[in-house]
Scaffold this active site. Structure first.
Site, PDB file in Angstrom:
ATOM      1  N   GLU A   1     -11.565  -3.438  -2.857  1.00  0.00           N
ATOM      2  CA  GLU A   1     -10.586  -2.476  -3.361  1.00  0.00           C
ATOM      3  C   GLU A   1     -10.412  -2.683  -4.862  1.00  0.00           C
ATOM      4  O   GLU A   1      -9.780  -3.640  -5.289  1.00  0.00           O
ATOM      5  CB  GLU A   1      -9.248  -2.681  -2.654  1.00  0.00           C
ATOM      6  CG  GLU A   1      -9.324  -2.591  -1.162  1.00  0.00           C
ATOM      7  CD  GLU A   1      -8.224  -3.403  -0.488  1.00  0.00           C
ATOM      8  OE1 GLU A   1      -7.037  -3.164  -0.755  1.00  0.00           O
ATOM      9  OE2 GLU A   1      -8.548  -4.310   0.299  1.00  0.00           O
TER      10      GLU A   1
ATOM     11  N   HIS B   1       0.799  -1.236   0.000  1.00  0.00           N
ATOM     12  CA  HIS B   1       0.000   0.000   0.000  1.00  0.00           C
ATOM     13  C   HIS B   1       0.831   1.286   0.000  1.00  0.00           C
ATOM     14  O   HIS B   1       0.543   2.233   0.751  1.00  0.00           O
ATOM     15  CB  HIS B   1      -0.953   0.003   1.197  1.00  0.00           C
ATOM     16  CG  HIS B   1      -2.033  -1.045   1.146  1.00  0.00           C
ATOM     17  ND1 HIS B   1      -2.504  -1.597  -0.018  1.00  0.00           N
ATOM     18  CD2 HIS B   1      -2.742  -1.656   2.153  1.00  0.00           C
ATOM     19  CE1 HIS B   1      -3.457  -2.478   0.256  1.00  0.00           C
ATOM     20  NE2 HIS B   1      -3.608  -2.549   1.555  1.00  0.00           N
TER      21      HIS B   1
ATOM     22  N   HIS C   1      -9.718   2.140   0.489  1.00  0.00           N
ATOM     23  CA  HIS C   1      -9.636   1.037   1.450  1.00  0.00           C
ATOM     24  C   HIS C   1     -10.645   1.160   2.588  1.00  0.00           C
ATOM     25  O   HIS C   1     -10.308   0.888   3.750  1.00  0.00           O
ATOM     26  CB  HIS C   1      -8.204   1.003   2.003  1.00  0.00           C
ATOM     27  CG  HIS C   1      -7.748  -0.326   2.482  1.00  0.00           C
ATOM     28  ND1 HIS C   1      -8.257  -0.935   3.601  1.00  0.00           N
ATOM     29  CD2 HIS C   1      -6.829  -1.186   1.993  1.00  0.00           C
ATOM     30  CE1 HIS C   1      -7.643  -2.098   3.785  1.00  0.00           C
ATOM     31  NE2 HIS C   1      -6.776  -2.278   2.814  1.00  0.00           N
TER      32      HIS C   1
HETATM   33  C1  BGC Z   1      -4.592  -6.462   1.976  1.00  0.00           C
HETATM   34  C2  BGC Z   1      -4.481  -7.230   3.278  1.00  0.00           C
HETATM   35  C3  BGC Z   1      -4.046  -6.276   4.348  1.00  0.00           C
HETATM   36  C4  BGC Z   1      -5.061  -5.166   4.427  1.00  0.00           C
HETATM   37  C5  BGC Z   1      -4.742  -4.144   5.484  1.00  0.00           C
HETATM   38  C6  BGC Z   1      -5.598  -5.384   2.162  1.00  0.00           C
HETATM   39  O1  BGC Z   1      -5.688  -4.635   1.001  1.00  0.00           O
HETATM   40  O2  BGC Z   1      -4.943  -7.282   0.901  1.00  0.00           O
HETATM   41  O3  BGC Z   1      -3.580  -8.297   3.147  1.00  0.00           O
HETATM   42  O4  BGC Z   1      -3.934  -6.922   5.577  1.00  0.00           O
HETATM   43  O5  BGC Z   1      -5.163  -4.534   3.192  1.00  0.00           O
HETATM   44  O6  BGC Z   1      -3.463  -3.782   5.489  1.00  0.00           O
END
Ligand code: BGC
Length: 359
Positions: free
Chosen positions: A326, A115, A189
């Site tokens: 997402e 991310h 998110h």
């Molecule tokens: C990911 C997860 C992660 C979460 C929060 C999601 O987009 O796929 O693996 O734990 O975000 O960080």
């Protein structure tokens, strides 16, 4: 016209978000559409802090997880309500190559980059401008990510417009331009819980995803490169299915991710905005549709929520009390030439649009 009863108004105080960070003003912005739906969004990380939508009786309730003050977002947050960039999801070993030059990003998720890195777009201050669009009230956010930020190449100029439309949609429109070839994969998110905003689990939510394939992962949650058919498996959500029904399993994919945390390869044609998923919650009667221009969608069912995050109104978010949808390009695309490209070159315009529509 406001047809809805607002008996559980979001108890978010703008003062709790009013602060100066690195010389830039942070605030909470409220968008209220003609029907009385309300979104509270801060220009810190472009976080959607609350989203008030009606249930089957017309009663408004908050359907996203989060905190009621800015300070809590500085601590341990699993990206509640965040704008994600420069790169949504994982890049294997934080490494990629462009034009023969190798780049090494910080590793913030075991051996991978996740991310956007240590200080992704969810942790920066965006310039905010409240605008009225014919579709409804909107918040325009702009951010310039300088060359080398989080070790990515190129200066990236990004704009994200959140609109709360008269059709009861939270529309998110992203654009970006770069001055050097780089990789980009922006997404949003929010953790949704259409029943009670995170007080109980999301296992009874009925999910539909229009996708015939998904991208299986290795033990570090990096796609193997395969596009695997979902037919006959617990990954087939073409018919609406309660999330909890097929969760318990010895399936290797489910063990790796501790549940659903995968990218679905959406069955969509062309590049127009298309309906790709829906979620229905039978107790509240709330239904949310997801439309996007993107080729993929990460469905994450809150496997890592474990009761350590105390959120709005003191609600403690237990295991699987929120779900994320997402919309995105596929994780680790820079290292998978067979995936749709995430490279952005100078002179090109990156665009993505996603709509969360409440029925
Ligand atoms: C990911 C997860 C992660 C979460 C929060 C999601 O987009 O796929 O693996 O734990 O975000 O960080």
């Amino acid at each position: 016209m406001n047809n809805y009863v607002c008996s559980s108004k979001a108890q978010i105080k703008p003062e709790a978000f009013h602060r100066t960070i690195d010389g830039s003003q942070v605030d909470l912005y409220t968008l209220t559409n003609l029907n009385g739906l309300e979104a509270n969004i801060t220009n810190y990380g472009g976080l959607v802090v609350s989203l008030m939508v009606p249930d089957k009786n017309g009663k408004l309730g908050d359907v996203v997880l989060g905190y009621d003050n800015l300070n809590d977002y500085f601590g341990s947050t699993p990206y509640f309500g965040a704008l994600i960039g420069r790169y949504g999801n994982r890049i294997a070993k934080g490494r990629f190559t462009i034009n023969g030059v190798e780049y090494q990003l910080a590793l913030n998720d075991g051996v991978n980059s996740l991310h956007g890195g240590l200080r992704g777009f969810d942790k920066v201050v965006w310039q905010a401008e409240q605008v009225d669009s014919p579709d409804g009230p909107a918040l325009k956010l702009s951010y310039t990510s300088k060359e080398g930020e989080e070790d990515y190449p190129g200066t990236l100029r990004c704009t994200v417009i959140y609109t709360l439309t008269t059709k009861n949609e939270l529309k998110i429109e992203y654009t970006a331009e770069t001055d050097k070839p780089t990789f980009i994969n922006l997404t949003h998110h929010s953790y949704f819980n259409l029943k009670d905003g995170g007080a109980s689990d999301i296992l009874g939510h009925e999910l539909m995803i229009k996708a015939s394939r998904f991208t299986p992962v290795d033990k570090d949650l990096i796609p193997t490169g395969e596009l695997r058919p979902v037919a006959g498996t617990r990954f087939d959500f073409n018919k609406p299915t309660a999330i909890g029904v097929r969760l318990a399993s010895e399936d290797e994919q489910m063990l790796f991710a501790k549940g659903y945390d995968h990218n679905w390869v959406l069955d969509r044609q062309g590049e127009d905005l298309e309906l790709v998923a829906s979620v229905y919650e039978p107790v509240s009667g709330r239904c949310m549709e997801v439309l996007t221009t993107e080729p993929g969608m990460q469905f994450y069912c809150g496997n890592f929520l474990d009761g350590t995050n105390k959120g709005k109104g003191g609600t403690v978010y237990q295991h699987r009390t929120g779900l994320c949808l997402e919309t995105q390009h596929f994780p680790d695309s820079p290292n998978h030439p067979n995936f749709p490209t995430t490279e952005l070159k100078p002179g090109e315009m990156y665009t993505q649009t996603t709509v969360y529509r409440f029925l």
